[in-house]
Design a protein around this motif. Structure first.
Motif, PDB file in Angstrom:
ATOM      1  N   ARG A   1       0.786  -1.225   0.000  1.00 42.15           N
ATOM      2  CA  ARG A   1       0.000   0.000   0.000  1.00 42.15           C
ATOM      3  C   ARG A   1       0.822   1.282   0.000  1.00 42.15           C
ATOM      4  N   MET A   2       2.033   1.248   0.562  1.00 39.48           N
ATOM      5  CA  MET A   2       2.797   2.482   0.689  1.00 39.48           C
ATOM      6  C   MET A   2       3.046   3.189  -0.649  1.00 39.48           C
ATOM      7  N   PRO A   3       3.447   2.488  -1.709  1.00 37.51           N
ATOM      8  CA  PRO A   3       3.663   3.206  -2.977  1.00 37.51           C
ATOM      9  C   PRO A   3       2.387   3.877  -3.508  1.00 37.51           C
ATOM     10  N   LYS A   4       1.251   3.206  -3.354  1.00 40.59           N
ATOM     11  CA  LYS A   4      -0.019   3.799  -3.795  1.00 40.59           C
ATOM     12  C   LYS A   4      -0.356   5.018  -2.945  1.00 40.59           C
ATOM     13  N   PHE A   5      -0.145   4.887  -1.620  1.00 45.20           N
ATOM     14  CA  PHE A   5      -0.385   5.995  -0.708  1.00 45.20           C
ATOM     15  C   PHE A   5       0.512   7.169  -1.090  1.00 45.20           C
ATOM     16  N   ALA A   6       1.778   6.881  -1.400  1.00 40.52           N
ATOM     17  CA  ALA A   6       2.738   7.923  -1.782  1.00 40.52           C
ATOM     18  C   ALA A   6       2.330   8.593  -3.091  1.00 40.52           C
ATOM     19  N   LEU A   7       1.863   7.815  -4.044  1.00 37.42           N
ATOM     20  CA  LEU A   7       1.448   8.368  -5.331  1.00 37.42           C
ATOM     21  C   LEU A   7       0.254   9.315  -5.154  1.00 37.42           C
ATOM     22  N   ILE A   8      -0.707   8.891  -4.369  1.00 34.37           N
ATOM     23  CA  ILE A   8      -1.858   9.756  -4.087  1.00 34.37           C
ATOM     24  C   ILE A   8      -1.407  10.983  -3.305  1.00 34.37           C
TER      25      ILE A   8
ATOM     26  N   GLU B   1      -7.273  21.803   3.367  1.00 35.45           N
ATOM     27  CA  GLU B   1      -8.609  21.257   3.624  1.00 35.45           C
ATOM     28  C   GLU B   1      -9.175  20.598   2.367  1.00 35.45           C
ATOM     29  N   THR B   2      -8.950  21.219   1.230  1.00 36.62           N
ATOM     30  CA  THR B   2      -9.427  20.652  -0.037  1.00 36.62           C
ATOM     31  C   THR B   2      -8.773  19.305  -0.311  1.00 36.62           C
ATOM     32  N   THR B   3      -7.466  19.234  -0.141  1.00 33.21           N
ATOM     33  CA  THR B   3      -6.769  17.998  -0.476  1.00 33.21           C
ATOM     34  C   THR B   3      -6.919  16.923   0.589  1.00 33.21           C
ATOM     35  N   ILE B   4      -7.242  17.289   1.819  1.00 35.33           N
ATOM     36  CA  ILE B   4      -7.526  16.271   2.836  1.00 35.33           C
ATOM     37  C   ILE B   4      -8.708  15.422   2.372  1.00 35.33           C
ATOM     38  N   VAL B   5      -9.752  16.079   1.913  1.00 34.53           N
ATOM     39  CA  VAL B   5     -10.955  15.364   1.480  1.00 34.53           C
ATOM     40  C   VAL B   5     -10.683  14.568   0.203  1.00 34.53           C
ATOM     41  N   SER B   6     -10.047  15.184  -0.784  1.00 28.08           N
ATOM     42  CA  SER B   6      -9.806  14.466  -2.042  1.00 28.08           C
ATOM     43  C   SER B   6      -8.839  13.296  -1.842  1.00 28.08           C
ATOM     44  N   ASN B   7      -7.809  13.472  -1.025  1.00 31.35           N
ATOM     45  CA  ASN B   7      -6.882  12.364  -0.760  1.00 31.35           C
ATOM     46  C   ASN B   7      -7.589  11.213  -0.045  1.00 31.35           C
TER      47      ASN B   7
ATOM     48  N   MET C   1      -9.553   9.249  -2.597  1.00 29.45           N
ATOM     49  CA  MET C   1      -8.678   8.439  -3.462  1.00 29.45           C
ATOM     50  C   MET C   1      -8.067   7.261  -2.690  1.00 29.45           C
ATOM     51  N   GLN C   2      -7.714   7.470  -1.425  1.00 29.30           N
ATOM     52  CA  GLN C   2      -7.172   6.367  -0.619  1.00 29.30           C
ATOM     53  C   GLN C   2      -8.216   5.277  -0.423  1.00 29.30           C
ATOM     54  N   GLU C   3      -9.440   5.684  -0.200  1.00 25.48           N
ATOM     55  CA  GLU C   3     -10.532   4.715  -0.059  1.00 25.48           C
ATOM     56  C   GLU C   3     -10.658   3.865  -1.319  1.00 25.48           C
ATOM     57  N   ARG C   4     -10.561   4.505  -2.443  1.00 24.66           N
ATOM     58  CA  ARG C   4     -10.789   3.816  -3.731  1.00 24.66           C
ATOM     59  C   ARG C   4      -9.589   2.991  -4.188  1.00 24.66           C
ATOM     60  N   PHE C   5      -8.382   3.540  -4.048  1.00 24.82           N
ATOM     61  CA  PHE C   5      -7.220   2.923  -4.683  1.00 24.82           C
ATOM     62  C   PHE C   5      -6.216   2.269  -3.734  1.00 24.82           C
ATOM     63  N   VAL C   6      -6.207   2.650  -2.462  1.00 25.83           N
ATOM     64  CA  VAL C   6      -5.183   2.123  -1.550  1.00 25.83           C
ATOM     65  C   VAL C   6      -5.756   1.121  -0.565  1.00 25.83           C
ATOM     66  N   PHE C   7      -6.817   1.486   0.100  1.00 27.66           N
ATOM     67  CA  PHE C   7      -7.339   0.654   1.177  1.00 27.66           C
ATOM     68  C   PHE C   7      -8.681   0.021   0.833  1.00 27.66           C
ATOM     69  N   ALA C   8      -8.975  -0.125  -0.441  1.00 23.40           N
ATOM     70  CA  ALA C   8     -10.227  -0.762  -0.868  1.00 23.40           C
ATOM     71  C   ALA C   8     -10.204  -2.233  -0.470  1.00 23.40           C
ATOM     72  N   GLY C   9     -11.349  -2.800  -0.258  1.00 22.55           N
ATOM     73  CA  GLY C   9     -11.428  -4.232   0.013  1.00 22.55           C
ATOM     74  C   GLY C   9     -11.241  -4.610   1.465  1.00 22.55           C
ATOM     75  N   LEU C  10     -11.398  -3.660   2.379  1.00 22.37           N
ATOM     76  CA  LEU C  10     -11.272  -4.020   3.798  1.00 22.37           C
ATOM     77  C   LEU C  10     -12.435  -4.895   4.247  1.00 22.37           C
TER      78      LEU C  10
ATOM     79  N   PHE D   1     -13.264   8.340   7.900  1.00 21.26           N
ATOM     80  CA  PHE D   1     -13.152   9.741   7.488  1.00 21.26           C
ATOM     81  C   PHE D   1     -12.890  10.637   8.688  1.00 21.26           C
ATOM     82  N   LEU D   2     -13.615  10.422   9.771  1.00 18.72           N
ATOM     83  CA  LEU D   2     -13.422  11.266  10.968  1.00 18.72           C
ATOM     84  C   LEU D   2     -12.008  11.113  11.529  1.00 18.72           C
TER      85      LEU D   2
END
Length: 161
Positions: free
Chosen positions: A19-26, A57-63, A66-75, A86-87
């Motif tokens: 996951r780290m490389p995907k997290f880093a890319l995002i 604040e803008t990028t906190i939400v967008s990141n 994207m993390q939900e969709r591409f990094v940590f999906a499938g939990l 999110f909280l």
């Protein structure tokens, strides 16, 4: 090689291939968007600290999305609900932002670094802290999901003789 050394190497391999490389890319994409927003706002005359907060604040939400969709999906059932994740993420990232603001001020007002470059530097410096928190807290399995039960396929089985 000792067992601890082997386990350490496996953890490094999992981080590099997992996951780290995907997290880093995002994170890199988000940092680029953050700096772009900040640059535009500063060019429009907004104070650089206010511009940094708006961009963050803008990028906190967008990141997060994207993390939900591409990094940590499938939990699945192992993780917390999306709202709780999110909280946790939003709270941590805002606390981390407040911790970065004095460094941003120091870099810009006292050291003369251009504000978007200073913002990029502080975002980059905090990467490992953000990844560690997200992987160990935000996206950690819930305690109930990690309990071993007799029906759990990972639990040791008794061998029939």
């Amino acid at each position: 090689m000792t067992r601890n050394s082997a386990q350490g190497l496996m953890r490094i391999r999992q981080r590099l291939c997992g996951r780290m490389p995907k997290f880093a890319l995002i994170g890199a994409f988000g940092a680029g968007v953050n700096v772009a927003i900040m640059t535009v706002l500063v060019a429009w005359g907004v104070n650089y600290l206010i511009a940094a907060l708006i961009a963050t604040e803008t990028t906190i939400v967008s990141n997060f999305l994207m993390q939900e969709r591409f990094v940590f999906a499938g939990l699945g059932p192992l993780g917390r609900s999306k709202a709780i994740r999110f909280l946790h993420s939003f709270g941590f990232n805002n606390a981390e932002t407040l911790a970065r603001v004095p460094f941003l001020w120091l870099l810009v007002d006292k050291m003369g670094v251009v504000s978007p470059l200073a913002q990029l530097g502080t975002l980059s410096a905090a990467f490992i802290v953000r990844y560690t928190f997200h992987s160990r807290v935000v996206y950690a399995p819930t305690p109930a999901a990690t309990d071993c039960t007799p029906s759990d396929t990972t639990a040791p089985r008794e061998v029939a003789r």
